[in-house]
Design a protein around this motif. Structure first.
Motif, PDB file in Angstrom:
ATOM      1  N   ASN A  80       0.788  -1.241   0.000  1.00 49.54           N
ATOM      2  CA  ASN A  80       0.000   0.000   0.000  1.00 49.54           C
ATOM      3  C   ASN A  80       0.819   1.290   0.000  1.00 49.54           C
ATOM      4  O   ASN A  80       0.343   2.318  -0.456  1.00 49.54           O
ATOM      5  N   CYS A  81       2.028   1.249   0.541  1.00 50.00           N
ATOM      6  CA  CYS A  81       2.726   2.501   0.833  1.00 50.00           C
ATOM      7  C   CYS A  81       3.980   2.736  -0.011  1.00 50.00           C
ATOM      8  O   CYS A  81       4.435   3.875  -0.156  1.00 50.00           O
ATOM      9  N   LEU A  82       4.548   1.637  -0.546  1.00 48.97           N
ATOM     10  CA  LEU A  82       5.856   1.765  -1.204  1.00 48.97           C
ATOM     11  C   LEU A  82       5.827   2.586  -2.489  1.00 48.97           C
ATOM     12  O   LEU A  82       6.859   3.037  -2.953  1.00 48.97           O
ATOM     13  N   SER A  83       4.627   2.797  -3.067  1.00 53.08           N
ATOM     14  CA  SER A  83       4.585   3.592  -4.293  1.00 53.08           C
ATOM     15  C   SER A  83       4.942   5.056  -4.004  1.00 53.08           C
ATOM     16  O   SER A  83       5.377   5.780  -4.893  1.00 53.08           O
ATOM     17  N   CYS A  84       4.757   5.493  -2.771  1.00 50.28           N
ATOM     18  CA  CYS A  84       5.105   6.879  -2.418  1.00 50.28           C
ATOM     19  C   CYS A  84       6.337   6.948  -1.513  1.00 50.28           C
ATOM     20  O   CYS A  84       7.162   7.836  -1.648  1.00 50.28           O
ATOM     21  N   HIS A  85       6.427   6.040  -0.547  1.00 51.44           N
ATOM     22  CA  HIS A  85       7.523   6.095   0.422  1.00 51.44           C
ATOM     23  C   HIS A  85       8.674   5.186  -0.013  1.00 51.44           C
ATOM     24  O   HIS A  85       8.473   4.254  -0.779  1.00 51.44           O
ATOM     25  N   ALA A  86       9.858   5.498   0.520  1.00 52.51           N
ATOM     26  CA  ALA A  86      11.006   4.637   0.246  1.00 52.51           C
ATOM     27  C   ALA A  86      11.627   4.205   1.560  1.00 52.51           C
ATOM     28  O   ALA A  86      11.570   4.910   2.565  1.00 52.51           O
ATOM     29  N   ILE A  87      12.206   2.994   1.533  1.00 51.65           N
ATOM     30  CA  ILE A  87      13.016   2.536   2.658  1.00 51.65           C
ATOM     31  C   ILE A  87      14.354   2.131   2.070  1.00 51.65           C
ATOM     32  O   ILE A  87      14.399   1.469   1.031  1.00 51.65           O
ATOM     33  N   GLY A  88      15.453   2.553   2.707  1.00 53.18           N
ATOM     34  CA  GLY A  88      16.764   2.369   2.106  1.00 53.18           C
ATOM     35  C   GLY A  88      17.016   3.515   1.129  1.00 53.18           C
ATOM     36  O   GLY A  88      16.249   4.479   1.075  1.00 53.18           O
TER      37      GLY A  88
END
Ligand code: CUA
Length: 347
Positions: free
Chosen positions: A262-270
């Protein structure tokens, strides 16, 4: 009775003023308590200009009082008209030259400071950070380090850190009062530059200083100043952060899956390419949620479910997940702590 009232009024006024002004000296957020090179420079200029103003005030009041007493109307002189004079070359010269001197005393250090604060990085080894503002958060990309982070900016104590600033939407303004002056971030190619040089360790309060929308006053961030060794450690930890790392608890594992869907299209990790929303690599170490709330599970849940209630006008969609899922995502985000170096290290 009248005299007593007057005294009371004066006391009341002085009391309220000191109460209001006592709020101006709060640690880590006040330009009146500088703990950085730029802020100290500006503080010295403030003191210089205030000293000049007080000097002028005292001289003018002294002359005024003298004239008032010396030339007041005396008894029996009601019809007396003093000798009338017109023009005095000496006086004209004096009150033209003195302000010029005072302005020069003010202008020379001011212009020197303007050039000093405009210094740009000339060495590849300098720490250079690209700052991007957006409604209503801050993105920090460490040039050449492959580190991206949001909201909490880590820098080492005593080193000059060069910032290149722009905006993803409207004009914002980057201001960490205790460390340096403020500068606008503009949309488009019009980049501004400044540097931070903190003289003490600590967690400093930053604030957007340009009216940029309904949540302008909530566009807070922090600058975490740690020792140079701790900074090196943080850089290496952040570079080694594994976005795929499997969380320890079952709930957090489920949260990770929900997050990825749900969230990775806007947020990034790493250090993946910048997302539309804040980079969450070290979310678990953040001093605040959304820049303003204590980092508790309930607050994170509340934020995920209805961000616009907390920060009106921000672009994060509401109700992407249900309440239970939001709790799991919060659980996952809270355990994202890639580094031993945290805001608690900054003492
Ligand atoms: Cu961004 Cu005010």
């Amino acid at each position: 009775m009248k005299g007593w009232m007057g005294k009371f009024r004066a006391l009341f006024l002085l009391g309220s003023l000191s109460l209001i002004l006592s709020g101006c000296g709060v640690d880590k957020v006040s330009a009146l308590k500088p703990e950085g090179y730029g802020a100290e420079l500006l503080y010295d200029l403030m003191i210089l200009s205030i000293a000049i103003m007080i000097f002028v005030f005292i001289v003018v009041m002294a002359i005024y009082t003298f004239v008032l007493i010396r030339y007041r109307q005396k008894k029996g002189q009601e019809d007396y008209i003093p000798k009338q004079t017109e023009g005095n070359k000496m006086l004209e010269i004096i009150w033209t030259v003195i302000p010029i001197i005072l302005l020069l005393v003010l202008a020379v250090p001011t212009v020197t400071a303007v050039f000093d604060l405009a210094e740009e990085s000339s060495d590849e080894a300098d720490i250079r950070i690209d700052v991007t503002s957006a409604q209503f958060w801050w993105q920090f990309d460490y040039a050449g380090e492959e580190i991206s982070t949001s909201q909490d900016l880590y820098i080492p104590k005593g080193e000059r850190v060069y910032l290149t600033m722009k905006s993803a939407d409207v004009i914002h303004s980057f201001w960490v009062p205790s460390i340096a002056g403020k500068i606008d971030t503009n949309p488009g190619d019009n980049e501004n530059t400044m540097y931070l040089e903190a003289t003490e360790e600590g967690v400093y309060w930053g604030q957007c200083a340009e009216l940029c929308g309904p949540s302008h006053s909530l566009m807070d961030f922090r600058v975490v100043v740690v020792s140079p060794e701790e900074y090196e450690q943080w850089v290496s930890d952040m570079q080694n952060a594994d976005p795929e790392a499997e969380p320890e608890t079952q709930v957090a594992q489920e949260g990770k899956e929900i997050f990825e869907n749900n969230c990775l299209s806007c947020h990034a990790i790493g250090s993946q390419p910048k997302g539309v929303g804040p980079n969450l690599t070290n979310f678990g170490d953040r001093t605040k949620v959304a820049g303003i709330m204590e980092p508790t599970k309930d607050n994170i849940k509340q934020w995920i479910l209805n961000p616009n209630e907390i920060k009106p006008g921000n672009t994060m969609p509401a109700n992407l997940v249900d309440e239970e899922e939001a709790g799991k995502v919060a659980e996952y985000l809270m355990q994202l702590k890639p580094s031993e170096v945290t805001p608690e290290s900054a003492q």
